[in-house]
Design a protein around this motif. Structure first.
Motif, PDB file in Angstrom:
ATOM      1  N   SER A   1       0.836  -1.202   0.000  1.00 25.94           N
ATOM      2  CA  SER A   1       0.000   0.000   0.000  1.00 25.94           C
ATOM      3  C   SER A   1       0.868   1.247   0.000  1.00 25.94           C
TER       4      SER A   1
ATOM      5  N   ASN B   1      -0.867   4.128   0.478  1.00 24.52           N
ATOM      6  CA  ASN B   1      -1.824   5.038   1.091  1.00 24.52           C
ATOM      7  C   ASN B   1      -2.007   4.671   2.558  1.00 24.52           C
ATOM      8  N   PRO B   2      -1.239   5.274   3.460  1.00 26.19           N
ATOM      9  CA  PRO B   2      -1.334   4.907   4.877  1.00 26.19           C
ATOM     10  C   PRO B   2      -2.694   5.217   5.489  1.00 26.19           C
ATOM     11  N   PHE B   3      -3.384   6.231   4.975  1.00 30.97           N
ATOM     12  CA  PHE B   3      -4.705   6.569   5.514  1.00 30.97           C
ATOM     13  C   PHE B   3      -5.702   5.437   5.279  1.00 30.97           C
ATOM     14  N   THR B   4      -5.829   4.986   4.033  1.00 29.28           N
ATOM     15  CA  THR B   4      -6.796   3.923   3.761  1.00 29.28           C
ATOM     16  C   THR B   4      -6.369   2.611   4.415  1.00 29.28           C
ATOM     17  N   SER B   5      -5.076   2.366   4.493  1.00 33.79           N
ATOM     18  CA  SER B   5      -4.616   1.123   5.112  1.00 33.79           C
ATOM     19  C   SER B   5      -4.959   1.058   6.591  1.00 33.79           C
ATOM     20  N   LEU B   6      -5.073   2.210   7.244  1.00 34.46           N
ATOM     21  CA  LEU B   6      -5.495   2.236   8.642  1.00 34.46           C
ATOM     22  C   LEU B   6      -6.930   1.747   8.808  1.00 34.46           C
ATOM     23  N   LEU B   7      -7.719   1.863   7.757  1.00 35.64           N
ATOM     24  CA  LEU B   7      -9.123   1.456   7.815  1.00 35.64           C
ATOM     25  C   LEU B   7      -9.305  -0.031   7.541  1.00 35.64           C
TER      26      LEU B   7
ATOM     27  N   ASP C   1      -3.004  -5.444   3.142  1.00 40.68           N
ATOM     28  CA  ASP C   1      -3.898  -4.875   2.137  1.00 40.68           C
ATOM     29  C   ASP C   1      -3.087  -4.266   1.006  1.00 40.68           C
TER      30      ASP C   1
ATOM     31  N   SER D   1      -8.427  -5.523   1.436  1.00 39.24           N
ATOM     32  CA  SER D   1      -7.610  -6.419   2.249  1.00 39.24           C
ATOM     33  C   SER D   1      -7.372  -7.724   1.510  1.00 39.24           C
TER      34      SER D   1
END
Length: 230
Positions: free
Chosen positions: A165, A167-173, A178, A183
């Motif tokens: 990933s 995109n650390p923001f979306t991966s936090l979700l 993922d 995921s």
């Protein structure tokens, strides 16, 4: 006459097989160009067209796919599919109501087969609704989302997903490994024949030579080429 018969060029059996490519949400057929070119180079007839992914529902996309197949593929020896992201859900919905006697194999790249946690989080945001349209509202992880109402697949399916990933923001979700949008676990679906995780991100997974080689492996043998374990 006998001499002509001996020297006539052989027709490749693969040329009687058609592959339909389905791009993902917010993309066009241009995103599948590199994959399309390589599949054509080994003898397949490839159909890759853009659909209005952000303007219509998944059901409407499935109806569009029915028209495409009727126009291009009903007389092919085999019809295969390679999909990216939302394209896999469109195909699953279509194949719930339509069966083909010449159905071949399917490879899905990064499909949200159990829905997307990112869609869950963003679905009420007006910008997300505007940019991703009706389909973006239909790919969440709730039991009533379209991916989770489709049940097991009943066709020969291989799934390739990524675990990288940017995109650390979306991966936090997203729980667990993922690709920035889906995921690894969500890419799985009951009934699939093979599954492989490769070090690529959601957006560009279809452009990887490693991924394309695995797509070709499954289309031609029904299996991915898994690395040998020590």
């Amino acid at each position: 006459m006998f001499f002509l018969f001996l020297t006539a060029p052989a027709v490749s059996a693969k040329k009687q097989e058609t592959i339909v490519l389905l791009h993902g949400l917010g993309r066009t057929c241009a995103s599948m160009y590199f994959l399309k070119t390589q599949l054509e180079n080994i003898g397949y007839t490839v159909v890759s067209e853009s659909y209005s992914s952000t303007d219509r529902s998944i059901k409407e996309h499935a109806d569009w796919l029915n028209t495409i197949i009727n126009d291009c593929c009903v007389e092919s020896e085999k019809i295969h599919f390679v999909t990216h992201s939302l394209g896999g859900i469109i195909l699953r919905l279509h194949l719930k109501v339509k069966q083909y006697p010449n159905m071949g194999r399917v490879v899905m790249l990064s499909p949200p087969n159990k829905g997307s946690q990112v869609a869950d989080f963003l679905k009420d945001w007006e910008l997300f609704q505007f940019v991703m349209g009706p389909s973006g509202q239909e790919i969440g992880t709730t039991p009533d989302s379209i991916p989770n109402k489709l049940g097991p697949v009943e066709f020969e399916l291989g799934v390739i997903t990524g675990d990288v990933s940017f995109n650390p923001f979306t991966s936090l979700l997203i729980p667990g490994p993922d690709d920035g949008k889906v995921s690894v676990e969500s890419a799985r679906v009951k009934g699939m024949k093979d599954f492989i995780v490769l070090p690529h991100s959601h957006t560009f997974i279809m452009n990887s030579q490693e991924v394309i080689d695995q797509v070709i492996s499954f289309l031609e043998t029904g299996n991915f080429s898994h690395p040998e374990k020590d």
